[in-house]
Write an enzyme that holds these catalytic residues in place. Structure first.
Site, PDB file in Angstrom:
ATOM      1  N   ASP A 123      17.997  54.517  10.861  1.00 41.97           N
ATOM      2  CA  ASP A 123      18.221  53.136  11.293  1.00 41.97           C
ATOM      3  C   ASP A 123      17.523  52.188  10.306  1.00 41.97           C
ATOM      4  OD1 ASP A 123      19.068  51.126  13.032  1.00 41.97           O
ATOM      5  OD2 ASP A 123      17.271  51.249  14.282  1.00 41.97           O
TER       6      ASP A 123
ATOM      7  N   HIS B 271      16.671  41.867  17.486  1.00 46.28           N
ATOM      8  CA  HIS B 271      15.974  43.035  18.028  1.00 46.28           C
ATOM      9  C   HIS B 271      14.934  42.610  19.063  1.00 46.28           C
ATOM     10  CE1 HIS B 271      17.121  44.984  14.002  1.00 46.28           C
ATOM     11  NE2 HIS B 271      17.805  45.613  14.941  1.00 46.28           N
TER      12      HIS B 271
HETATM   13  P1  13P Z   1      17.416  46.413  20.710  1.00 46.58           P
HETATM   14  O1  13P Z   1      16.067  45.897  20.331  1.00 46.58           O
HETATM   15  O2  13P Z   1      18.257  45.337  21.344  1.00 46.58           O
HETATM   16  O3  13P Z   1      17.360  47.622  21.578  1.00 46.58           O
HETATM   17  O4  13P Z   1      18.177  46.803  19.368  1.00 46.58           O
HETATM   18  C1  13P Z   1      17.922  48.018  18.736  1.00 46.58           C
HETATM   19  C2  13P Z   1      18.538  48.096  17.375  1.00 46.58           C
HETATM   20  O5  13P Z   1      19.371  47.308  16.972  1.00 46.58           O
HETATM   21  C3  13P Z   1      18.076  49.187  16.512  1.00 46.58           C
HETATM   22  O6  13P Z   1      18.609  49.121  15.231  1.00 46.58           O
HETATM   23  O1  G3H Z   2      15.396  48.172  14.398  1.00 47.37           O
HETATM   24  C1  G3H Z   2      14.887  48.140  15.492  1.00 47.37           C
HETATM   25  C2  G3H Z   2      14.600  49.310  16.312  1.00 47.37           C
HETATM   26  O2  G3H Z   2      14.327  48.887  17.622  1.00 47.37           O
HETATM   27  C3  G3H Z   2      13.487  50.158  15.744  1.00 47.37           C
HETATM   28  O3  G3H Z   2      12.284  49.520  15.892  1.00 47.37           O
HETATM   29  O4  G3H Z   2      11.239  49.551  13.625  1.00 47.37           O
HETATM   30  O5  G3H Z   2       9.860  49.288  15.724  1.00 47.37           O
HETATM   31  O6  G3H Z   2      10.908  51.494  15.152  1.00 47.37           O
HETATM   32  P1  G3H Z   2      10.989  49.985  15.022  1.00 47.37           P
HETATM   33 ZN    ZN Z   3      19.017  47.187  14.445  1.00 47.60          ZN
END
Ligand code: 13P
Ligand code: G3H
Ligand code: ZN
Length: 343
Positions: A83, A189
């Protein structure tokens, strides 16, 4: 079943007209919660790890937990996805480790905060597509920038500052060859997305629909898609938490997105809320307890409930057995032969 390609999962989702939740993990209990929900609902599933998750867990631990999940739940098609990869090197290290899908988020510079230029985004994403497809690995790109900065990732400001331009989306897909495209439509986010139930002035579903019209065969991705339900906020606040009133993305808007080309929906915050509420409840009601299993078990159960609910709402439930996985080595050959439709 081995870990599968995200491209195959999303192609199947497009055929079936449903969306697939992509849930973030940092530890064993979160992976177990997702796999249990997938088994209960018979869902194919995407599990994703951010850079933060990879650092927190030492990503080799996560990778081997994912292999355990694939072995213990052989009937569930399972993707391991990076991600918000912030650079070519981050994506390459994930591919080398065994991730079957990566996101190159070139909408921001490597610091994860400063918006990049269109040309910079195209260049880095194109390079990642080249090395990923050479190994059969899927690539998600992003055009437009999400709002917020709560979790350390984002350009700050409201989600409306960098909404995706449909013309640029078309050019970006043509120039990079990505398998899936994340777009910015006003979400951010974290828990604090909207100050009231969102309408069309802050959540740009019209932009999403316009992009889908221009790119009907491209798998669209919605980030920042937690719904932040009030009942999860209430549990946290009931047991000593201090969340301010807030709104997320209503499930019916996500379902509208799914009817308009959205195939991957990213959810992290709702699970964080569920876990935290469950742990706070145990701490508040039975302060004499100190065995981590006494609070990790209800936390895992609370997350499983949220994930199973989303799997049903997104439409992926019941589709785990629809297809046999294409091995990653076979995906590599298909990319080489250009047998995977250029999007
Ligand atoms: P949320 O914070 O809305 O759960 O989004 C998560 C996300 O986009 C991770 O890449
Ligand atoms: O990109 C957002 C996801 O909620 C991951 O969050 O970078 O704190 O692991 P993080
Ligand atoms: Zn995201």
């Amino acid at each position: 079943m081995p870990l599968v390609s995200m491209r195959q999962l999303l192609d199947e989702a497009a055929k079936g007209g449903y969306g697939v939740g992509a849930f973030n993990v940092n530890n064993m209990e979160q992976i177990q919660a997702i796999m249990d929900a997938a088994r209960e609902t018979q869902s194919p599933v995407i599990i994703q790890a951010s850079r933060g998750a990879r650092a927190y867990s030492q990503d080799k631990f996560l990778y081997h937990l994912m292999l355990a999940a694939a072995e213990l739940y052989p009937e569930i098609p399972l993707v391991m996805h990076l991600d918000h990869g912030n650079s070519f090197e981050t994506c390459k290290s994930a591919i080398d480790l065994g991730f079957t899908s990566v996101m190159m988020d070139g909408s921001l510079l490597e610091d994860g905060k400063t918006p990049s230029t269109f040309e910079q985004n195209v260049e880095v994403t194109r390079r990642v597509v080249e090395i990923a497809h050479a190994k059969g690995v899927t690539v998600e790109g992003e055009i437009g920038v999400l709002g917020g900065i709560e979790d350390g990732h984002g350009a700050g400001g409201s989600g409306l500052d960098h909404v995706t331009d449909p013309d640029q989306a078309v050019e970006f897909v043509e120039k990079t060859g990505v398998d899936a495209l994340a777009i910015a439509i006003g979400t951010s986010h974290g828990a604090y997305k909207f100050t009231s139930k969102p309408d069309g002035s802050v959540l740009k579903m019209d932009v999403l629909i316009a992009i889908h019209k221009r790119l009907p065969h491209v798998h669209l991705v919605m980030h920042g898609s937690s719904s932040v339900p009030k009942h999860l906020q209430d549990v946290i606040n009931q047991y000593g938490g201090k969340l301010k009133p807030t709104w997320g993305v209503p499930v019916e808007e996500i379902q509208l997105g799914i009817r308009n080309g959205v195939r991957k929906i990213n959810v992290d915050t709702d699970n964080r809320l569920a876990i935290t509420g469950a742990i706070r409840k145990v701490f508040a009601e039975t302060p004499e307890k100190f065995d981590p299993r006494d609070y990790m078990k209800p936390a895992r159960e609370a997350m499983k409930k949220v994930v199973a609910e989303r799997m049903t709402q997104f439409g992926q439930a019941g589709h785990a057995g629809d297809y046999a996985p294409i091995p990653i080595a076979e995906m590599k050959q298909r990319y080489a032969a250009e047998a995977v439709a250029a999007k």
